[in-house]
Design an enzyme around this catalytic site. Structure first.
Site, PDB file in Angstrom:
ATOM      1  N   PHE A  46       0.856  -1.186   0.000  1.00 18.34           N
ATOM      2  CA  PHE A  46       0.000   0.000   0.000  1.00 18.34           C
ATOM      3  C   PHE A  46       0.889   1.232   0.000  1.00 18.34           C
ATOM      4  CE2 PHE A  46      -4.491   1.145   0.764  1.00 18.34           C
ATOM      5  CZ  PHE A  46      -5.109  -0.017   0.378  1.00 18.34           C
ATOM      6  N   GLN A  64      -7.696  14.789   3.736  1.00 17.41           N
ATOM      7  CA  GLN A  64      -7.072  14.005   2.665  1.00 17.41           C
ATOM      8  C   GLN A  64      -7.954  13.886   1.420  1.00 17.41           C
ATOM      9  OE1 GLN A  64      -6.297   9.488   3.046  1.00 17.41           O
ATOM     10  NE2 GLN A  64      -4.289  10.448   3.007  1.00 17.41           N
ATOM     11  N   HIS A 122      -8.186  11.509  -1.608  1.00 13.81           N
ATOM     12  CA  HIS A 122      -7.704  10.215  -2.116  1.00 13.81           C
ATOM     13  C   HIS A 122      -7.528  10.345  -3.622  1.00 13.81           C
ATOM     14  CE1 HIS A 122      -7.584   5.979  -3.147  1.00 13.81           C
ATOM     15  NE2 HIS A 122      -7.545   5.654  -1.872  1.00 13.81           N
ATOM     16  N   LEU A 132     -14.896   5.642  -4.040  1.00 10.54           N
ATOM     17  CA  LEU A 132     -13.514   5.217  -3.820  1.00 10.54           C
ATOM     18  C   LEU A 132     -13.120   4.014  -4.677  1.00 10.54           C
ATOM     19  CD1 LEU A 132     -10.958   5.486  -2.012  1.00 10.54           C
ATOM     20  CD2 LEU A 132     -12.042   3.859  -0.467  1.00 10.54           C
ATOM     21  N   GLU A 160      -6.653   2.053  -3.077  1.00  9.39           N
ATOM     22  CA  GLU A 160      -5.224   2.085  -3.366  1.00  9.39           C
ATOM     23  C   GLU A 160      -4.698   0.663  -3.565  1.00  9.39           C
ATOM     24  OE1 GLU A 160      -3.550   4.957  -0.671  1.00  9.39           O
ATOM     25  OE2 GLU A 160      -1.736   3.767  -0.547  1.00  9.39           O
ATOM     26  N   ARG A 214      -0.694   9.490  -0.406  1.00  8.40           N
ATOM     27  CA  ARG A 214      -1.864   9.992  -1.127  1.00  8.40           C
ATOM     28  C   ARG A 214      -1.774  11.474  -1.467  1.00  8.40           C
ATOM     29  NH1 ARG A 214      -6.465   6.592   2.247  1.00  8.40           N
ATOM     30  NH2 ARG A 214      -6.010   4.620   1.209  1.00  8.40           N
ATOM     31  N   HIS A 252     -11.699  12.529   1.137  1.00 10.63           N
ATOM     32  CA  HIS A 252     -11.750  11.167   1.657  1.00 10.63           C
ATOM     33  C   HIS A 252     -11.660  11.049   3.171  1.00 10.63           C
ATOM     34  CE1 HIS A 252     -11.334   6.856   1.508  1.00 10.63           C
ATOM     35  NE2 HIS A 252     -10.128   6.865   2.016  1.00 10.63           N
ATOM     36  N   ARG A 262      -2.597  10.990   6.049  1.00 11.26           N
ATOM     37  CA  ARG A 262      -2.708   9.623   6.540  1.00 11.26           C
ATOM     38  C   ARG A 262      -2.239   8.622   5.485  1.00 11.26           C
ATOM     39  NH1 ARG A 262      -6.295   5.697   5.773  1.00 11.26           N
ATOM     40  NH2 ARG A 262      -8.039   6.918   4.958  1.00 11.26           N
TER      41      ARG A 262
END
Lengths: 237, 599
Positions: free
Chosen positions: B119, B239, B241, B251, B254, B285, B372, B414
């Site tokens: 990730f 954030q 995304h 979404l 990732e 991100r 996000h 994050r």
């Protein structure tokens, strides 16, 4: 393009009986039924009442009857319907009406809770504190039934449930299946005993409505058949 | 006049997502506990999380909690508190095993252990290469966490008040003493008298136009706390995304890039090579979202439009895996088939087919950055106790966990998979500490007017005599925030946004709603939620405007560099007499000196 929704309305504070109201508005072919409901609520009639949250088919809030079939409003695009005709939107059947498209889900969740829908294994944990082992094949065995989002589309499409909602219904059986066929779980026998009872799996008449209604494409009829077979044969393969 | 019913529990938990349910499992072992949720628990937004939960289990390759800690510190752009981050990352393996022991159906390795995937931002600190740290159940890990925790709550007979919307926090003598909620089905107000209250209401992505977040994500807990004269922390850090479905914002995990998918511009280039030469598409991100904005601004969006392609077709994955020299655990070259992708990412493929008519194993997916996750929120310490000021004064009896809290473990940005980790680690802490506090504390006497502030908020909406539509105000807020307090920001834009939000707040005083009934009045409650979003938007814009640097998700054209000299500090924002007051507190640094962030 223009679209007309014929929505079953019911406000217990005002209406003796439910009635249909029609709304005609501009929409895009890629709009979801949920988008259209939101537009009506935002700009035309704020009293229109429905549940929704994630808007992409994972939270299970917006199950409703769209043209007579149970679907999630957020996964039903106008372009998949015949928009030259009115689109009928009604609450799911078999549960008490609260208001407009909102029904009381208490019975549905009570039925779910009857089948021990939770992991049971009181044996000692691995000494190293790590995970219980499970092969990819064992994990695959119950993969399909882990997808359930408890939207109620299946259970409220079931003629047996409509006739008698003490029948636990397809959704509860799916959630029992998820544990019965999990190699780590130890309560399969208890769940099978519950499901062999009079509210259980043998009430199913294999109408296939549940499988057709499932927005997660779970093969519900197959899961029910596997539970029946496990009861009859006493085997979990 | 609405009737008021009163209940008494030692611990009351507001919200039934991952953090709330985890707190409930622990609090209910020691203290009488109730969970109050505006949704049925399984409708909570934790269920939308896809790709995984991180823990340095090392099931597939070497990994260490120290590396996870450093990656999270670096990912936070050094704004995360290092003691809290270390606590979370070292707890991670234990908590993931605990979830497994609760029955969570993780995917498995051939040896039967929990399967892990790479990730963004998670690396082997020695080689700098992506490490397989995200434990997953296909691409529905959040769904499985939410279901598993709810199942365990049923097993443990936890008390729920489903479809009760909490409107206010009751504070007596500076301590939390309960909450006030409206029962959706009846419109009745309920007072929940408690010794300890845990806020676990999730985030507020609905402030922005394009978002991955549920309709329910309206920042209720944060807004309620703000109205009690308490601060919110680091609200400027939200954030985006990188991969939301074009226009819809839904979404796309990732994990797609973890499995080898790449981002492609209109020229067919894998552009992340330019921005993150080491880990490329698996950069943090904030880095990827900025790169996408730059590509689009410079005219390399697909057909000049505001989207790019996310390509996970097997031929593309295999081509770039070969170029990158990616290997399987046994050292053989990494290659995938369409069938394997379908098996690993079934929901993503379903979303794309449903909403776009695109089959991701045959065509690339059109994506754009989508609002996000809130890094900021209600300030807490590692014990999840809510903090009242920059000195760390604890508010007795008040706890917060999950996305609505700011511990801070995510700082300015994050890392993917750390949100699910955050909510199980700190959800558990909240349950343990709140129950411990409650068993040693007495109930504060309930004031006679406990429900008055909640009722006055509803009455103000019900009796408002204007003609403004709530939806119009919301749409203008979302547009303004997307445009001016989004991925890239300027002084002028943020000031305009702040002015606009204040104008909208004034207009909100003159709304008109259609539904004046008691039964399931979502017209009323949606209006109340939009009021929360306006408060959150104002604090966000004001906090952002004041921070004259670029760090993590807060990126300014006029101050393009991070400024540790002046801005290595957390923002605390209060709303006092209609104004936003800002103060600051230092970041907790332990082992890691801030340095330049390169991926």
């Amino acid at each position: 393009m223009q679209v007309t929704l014929k929505i079953l309305r019911y406000n217990p504070e005002k209406d003796a009986q439910p009635h249909y109201e029609r709304y005609t508005l501009d929409a895009e072919p890629t709009d979801r039924i949920l988008d259209v409901l939101e537009k009506i609520k935002a700009h035309e009639d704020g009293t229109l009442t429905f549940r929704r949250s994630c808007a992409h088919g994972i939270c299970g809030s917006c199950a409703m009857r769209i043209n007579g079939r149970n679907r999630l409003a957020c996964k039903t695009l106008l372009q998949t319907l015949d928009t030259s005709k009115e689109i009928t939107v009604e609450p799911i059947l078999g549960l008490p009406r609260v208001k407009d498209l909102v029904v009381d889900m208490t019975t549905f969740f009570d039925n779910y809770k009857k089948v021990m829908p939770y992991f049971v294994n009181d044996e000692p944990l691995p000494e190293d504190g790590r995970e219980r082992l499970q092969s990819p094949e064992e994990r695959e065995r119950f993969d399909d039934t882990t997808k359930c989002i408890l939207c109620g589309a299946c259970t409220t499409a079931c003629p047996t449930f409509w006739a008698d909602n003490s029948y636990v219904g397809p959704s509860a059986i799916v959630n029992a299946h998820r544990f019965i066929f999990d190699s780590r779980d130890r309560a399969a026998a208890e769940r099978l005993k519950i499901l062999a009872g009079e509210s259980g799996v043998f009430r199913c008449r294999t109408a296939f409505n549940c499988t057709e209604a499932c927005p997660r494409e779970i093969d519900i009829t197959k899961a029910i058949a596997e539970v029946k077979r496990a009861i009859i044969t006493g085997r979990l393969d | 006049m609405m009737s008021v019913k009163t209940h008494q529990y030692e611990v009351v938990i507001v919200g039934a997502g991952g953090a709330g349910l985890m707190a409930a499992l622990y609090a209910s072992q020691k203290a009488s506990t109730a969970v109050i949720s505006k949704l049925y628990p399984t409708r909570s937004h934790t269920g939308a999380a896809q790709g995984g939960i991180s823990a340095a289990l090392g099931n597939i390759e070497e990994d260490r909690p120290e590396w996870h800690t450093y990656d999270t510190v670096k990912g936070s752009d050094y704004l995360g508190d290092q003691d809290a981050i270390e606590f979370m990352c070292f707890k991670a393996p234990e908590l993931v095993y605990e979830l497994e022991h609760m029955g969570l159906p993780f995917d498995r390795t051939p040896e039967g252990r929990i399967l892990q995937r790479p990730f963004g931002g998670h690396t082997n600190n020695e080689t700098g290469k992506p490490v397989r740290r995200a434990c997953h159940a296909a691409d529905r890990t959040g769904h499985m966490i939410l279901q598993t925790l709810y199942q365990q709550c049923i097993k443990n007979d936890v008390t729920f008040f489903d479809e009760f919307q909490v409107l206010d926090l009751i504070m007596v003598n500076g301590k939390a003493a309960g909450v006030v909620a409206i029962e959706l089905a009846t419109g009745d107000l309920h007072v929940f008298h408690a010794k300890a209250v845990i806020m676990a209401t999730g985030g507020w992505g609905r402030v922005w136009e394009i978002t991955s977040n549920a309709y329910a994500y309206t920042g209720d807990g944060a807004a309620i706390v703000l109205r009690k004269g308490l601060p919110l922390e680091d609200m400027e850090f939200f954030q985006f995304h990188p991969t939301g479905i074009y226009k819809l914002g839904i979404l796309i995990t990732e994990g797609v890039r973890g499995e080898g998918g790449v981002l492609i511009n209109d020229k067919g280039e894998r552009f992340m090579e330019k921005y993150a030469p080491h880990v490329k598409d698996l950069a943090s991100r904030d880095v990827v979202s900025r790169a996408m904005y730059i590509e689009m601004k410079e005219g390399r969006g697909i057909n000049g439009q505001r989207y790019l392609y996310l390509d996970v077709r097997p031929e593309t994955v295999n081509k770039y895996a070969k170029i990158d020299g990616r290997t399987n655990p046994d050292g053989t070259p990494y290659q995938v088939t369409a069938e394997e992708i379908l098996h690993k990412l079934p929901d993503i493929i379903d979303f794309c087919k449903t909403y776009l008519g695109v089959d991701p194993v045959k065509e690339p997916m059109p994506v754009q950055p989508t609002a996000h996750y809130a890094m900021g929120g209600i300030p807490t310490n590692v014990k999840t106790e809510v903090l009242a000021d920059e000195k760390g004064t604890v508010v007795p009896g008040l706890y917060a966990a999950g996305e609505n809290a700011c511990v801070s473990v995510h700082g300015a940005n994050r890392l993917g998979t750390n949100s699910l980790l955050d909510l199980v680690v700190f959800g558990k802490e909240a349950g343990v500490h709140a129950a411990e506090y409650a068993t040693g504390a007495a109930f504060e006497p309930l004031p006679g007017d406990a429900a008055d502030f909640a009722r006055s908020q509803l009455d103000a909406i019900l009796n408002s005599k204007g003609n403004e539509r709530v939806a119009d105000i919301a749409a203008e807020m979302k547009h303004e925030m997307m445009d001016k307090v989004g991925v890239f920001r300027t002084e002028e834009g943020m000031q305009e946004a702040l002015n606009k939000i204040r104008e909208l707040k004034e207009r909100f005083q003159h709304i008109h709603i259609d539904d004046r009934g008691k039964t399931f009045n979502t017209d009323l409650l949606t209006a109340w939620e939009i009021g929360n979003l306006l408060d959150i938007a104002e604090v966000t814009a004001a906090s952002a405007l004041a921070r004259k640097e670029s760090r993590g998700a807060h990126s300014r054209d006029d101050y393009p560099k991070r400024d540790d000299q002046n801005w290595l500090k957390h923002t605390l924002a209060w709303r006092r007499d209609g104004e936003i007051e800002l103060r600051y507190k230092p970041v907790v640094l332990t082992k890691y000196e801030p340095k330049e962030r390169v991926y």
